[in-house]
Design a protein around this motif. Structure first.
Motif, PDB file in Angstrom:
ATOM      1  N   LEU A  90       3.960 -24.087  -2.801  1.00 41.71           N
ATOM      2  CA  LEU A  90       2.565 -23.935  -3.213  1.00 41.71           C
ATOM      3  C   LEU A  90       1.748 -23.274  -2.117  1.00 41.71           C
ATOM      4  N   ARG A  91       1.001 -22.230  -2.486  1.00 36.59           N
ATOM      5  CA  ARG A  91       0.198 -21.485  -1.518  1.00 36.59           C
ATOM      6  C   ARG A  91      -1.299 -21.722  -1.681  1.00 36.59           C
ATOM      7  N   GLU A  92      -1.731 -22.061  -2.887  1.00 38.06           N
ATOM      8  CA  GLU A  92      -3.165 -22.256  -3.131  1.00 38.06           C
ATOM      9  C   GLU A  92      -3.378 -23.532  -3.933  1.00 38.06           C
ATOM     10  N   ALA A  93      -4.458 -24.238  -3.642  1.00 46.79           N
ATOM     11  CA  ALA A  93      -4.806 -25.448  -4.390  1.00 46.79           C
ATOM     12  C   ALA A  93      -6.290 -25.416  -4.720  1.00 46.79           C
ATOM     13  N   TYR A  94      -6.645 -26.038  -5.850  1.00 44.30           N
ATOM     14  CA  TYR A  94      -8.039 -26.094  -6.280  1.00 44.30           C
ATOM     15  C   TYR A  94      -8.340 -27.510  -6.748  1.00 44.30           C
ATOM     16  N   LEU A  95      -9.409 -28.109  -6.216  1.00 42.50           N
ATOM     17  CA  LEU A  95      -9.833 -29.436  -6.639  1.00 42.50           C
ATOM     18  C   LEU A  95     -11.090 -29.298  -7.486  1.00 42.50           C
ATOM     19  N   PRO A  96     -10.991 -29.542  -8.794  1.00 46.60           N
ATOM     20  CA  PRO A  96     -12.177 -29.474  -9.649  1.00 46.60           C
ATOM     21  C   PRO A  96     -13.135 -30.620  -9.340  1.00 46.60           C
ATOM     22  N   ALA A  97     -14.298 -30.597  -9.929  1.00 53.34           N
ATOM     23  CA  ALA A  97     -15.308 -31.623  -9.666  1.00 53.34           C
ATOM     24  C   ALA A  97     -14.818 -33.008 -10.046  1.00 53.34           C
ATOM     25  N   ALA A  98     -13.958 -33.092 -11.063  1.00 51.13           N
ATOM     26  CA  ALA A  98     -13.490 -34.401 -11.552  1.00 51.13           C
ATOM     27  C   ALA A  98     -12.399 -35.001 -10.688  1.00 51.13           C
ATOM     28  N   CYS A  99     -11.782 -34.213  -9.818  1.00 50.76           N
ATOM     29  CA  CYS A  99     -10.653 -34.708  -9.018  1.00 50.76           C
ATOM     30  C   CYS A  99     -11.177 -35.426  -7.783  1.00 50.76           C
ATOM     31  N   THR A 100     -11.230 -36.733  -7.851  1.00 48.09           N
ATOM     32  CA  THR A 100     -11.802 -37.531  -6.763  1.00 48.09           C
ATOM     33  C   THR A 100     -10.781 -38.447  -6.095  1.00 48.09           C
ATOM     34  N   ARG A 101      -9.511 -38.334  -6.484  1.00 54.32           N
ATOM     35  CA  ARG A 101      -8.486 -39.199  -5.895  1.00 54.32           C
ATOM     36  C   ARG A 101      -7.248 -38.370  -5.531  1.00 54.32           C
ATOM     37  N   LEU A 102      -6.963 -38.357  -4.249  1.00 50.18           N
ATOM     38  CA  LEU A 102      -5.733 -37.731  -3.761  1.00 50.18           C
ATOM     39  C   LEU A 102      -4.895 -38.814  -3.091  1.00 50.18           C
ATOM     40  N   ALA A 103      -3.690 -39.009  -3.570  1.00 51.06           N
ATOM     41  CA  ALA A 103      -2.787 -39.978  -2.952  1.00 51.06           C
ATOM     42  C   ALA A 103      -2.308 -39.427  -1.606  1.00 51.06           C
ATOM     43  N   PRO A 104      -1.731 -40.260  -0.742  1.00 49.43           N
ATOM     44  CA  PRO A 104      -1.218 -39.773   0.547  1.00 49.43           C
ATOM     45  C   PRO A 104      -0.255 -38.596   0.353  1.00 49.43           C
ATOM     46  N   HIS A 105      -0.455 -37.554   1.163  1.00 46.91           N
ATOM     47  CA  HIS A 105       0.423 -36.386   1.183  1.00 46.91           C
ATOM     48  C   HIS A 105       0.438 -35.649  -0.162  1.00 46.91           C
ATOM     49  N   ALA A 106      -0.639 -35.785  -0.930  1.00 44.83           N
ATOM     50  CA  ALA A 106      -0.684 -35.195  -2.270  1.00 44.83           C
ATOM     51  C   ALA A 106      -0.509 -33.686  -2.253  1.00 44.83           C
TER      52      ALA A 106
END
Length: 325
Positions: free
Chosen positions: A33-49
């Motif tokens: 994976l080279r690019e990531a996008y977090l939308p407004a609704a994404c408020t939870r990232l687990a460890p090392h997500a």
């Protein structure tokens, strides 16, 4: 979900829907994976997500390599934001997002310059573990790193929390002035000096500025490249925060002993900044600058002569207008 795309070595791009709310542990481990996008609704990232390298216990559960070059966060996301090229998580409420406290979670591998302001008060132990290209790092003394897991190490087994692989410059904003200075600014020449300095253990999770400077000054005389060594020594003498008298004497003696060769080589490479640092360090001073100008004139270095004539006028209020170039 957890490990959703683990092992997808051909996966370089994913379309993140606006309805995405959470990304699970190791969702992209061992992917490309080279690019990531977090939308407004994404408020939870687990460890090392979002870490893309293998998750190994020997690196405090963090990656030892990363393909993730960029992360975008929706401006209305209440939980995450980007500072420089570092993904940060909100950890304390404030009147607005700009006045909240943040934790640095993950630095992208494409980052060359990183500045973490005082609003970023914490950092994960592995925040820089996948960042192999940072050249300039600007942090503050109060930044506190989380403790690594018991029995493990960070940064590919070195125990370092700061990026030491490619860092050429480290800037630390001090909590309180030291010797009248509020900023420590160190340049790292080629050699082992960056690893010896940036791998200094933390103190209660924070960078130990005194220990870091002691390690830097101890390593400086062993820098293999003579000009880079001279440049860094002059910089330390010009801004001698916590510089021990023994190091001050050694750096001054080294520069004075080799001053002619240093100036000729600085001039040949148009290292005007090197001349400025020699003047700041008072190695080139009002008493000897005319001799240095004469030396460079004899070497037919007209540009350096002109530069130092201007410096002589600006720094010491005098010039030799009759000098033949």
């Amino acid at each position: 979900g957890e490990a959703a795309f683990r092992g997808c070595t051909g996966l370089s791009h994913v379309r993140f829907p606006e309805t995405l709310e959470e990304i699970g542990t190791g969702a992209f481990s061992c992917s490309a994976l080279r690019e990531a996008y977090l939308p407004a609704a994404c408020t939870r990232l687990a460890p090392h997500a979002l870490e893309t390298g293998p998750i190994v216990a020997a690196a405090a559960g963090s990656t030892v390599s990363s393909t993730l070059a960029s992360i975008r966060v929706h401006p209305e996301n209440p939980a995450y934001r980007m500072e420089s090229a570092v993904l940060c998580r909100r950890i304390a409420a404030g009147g607005s997002s700009a006045h909240a406290s943040w934790e640095a979670v993950l630095c992208t591998n494409g980052a060359a310059s990183v500045h973490l302001p005082r609003t970023v008060t914490q950092a994960t132990a592995s925040v820089f573990s996948g960042a192999a290209h940072i050249e300039t790092l600007h942090v503050h003394e109060g930044l506190r790193f989380a403790r690594a897991h018991a029995g493990t190490q960070t940064q590919s087994g070195t125990g370092a929390f700061l990026p030491h692989r490619s860092c050429e410059r480290l800037v630390i904003d001090l909590d309180e002035p030291i010797d009248g200075t509020t900023v420590v600014d160190l340049e790292f020449p080629a050699g082992d000096i960056r690893k010896q300095t940036l791998c200094v253990p933390l103190e209660d999770g924070r960078v130990n500025v005194r220990a870091l400077l002691q390690a830097y000054d101890a390593a400086l005389p062993a820098v293999p490249h003579k000009l880079e060594r001279a440049h860094a020594m002059a910089a330390r003498l010009g801004a001698p925060v916590l510089l021990a008298e023994e190091s001050r004497a050694l750096f001054t003696e080294t520069l004075n002993r080799n001053l002619s060769a240093i100036c000729v080589h600085f001039g040949a490479r148009s290292w005007w900044d090197g001349f400025d640092k020699l003047i700041d360090a008072r190695v080139v001073n009002e008493a000897n600058i005319s001799s240095v100008i004469g030396l460079l004139s004899a070497a037919d270095d007209a540009l350096s002569v002109r530069y130092l004539l201007n410096a002589q006028w600006e720094r010491f209020g005098k010039a030799r207008w009759d000098f033949e170039i």
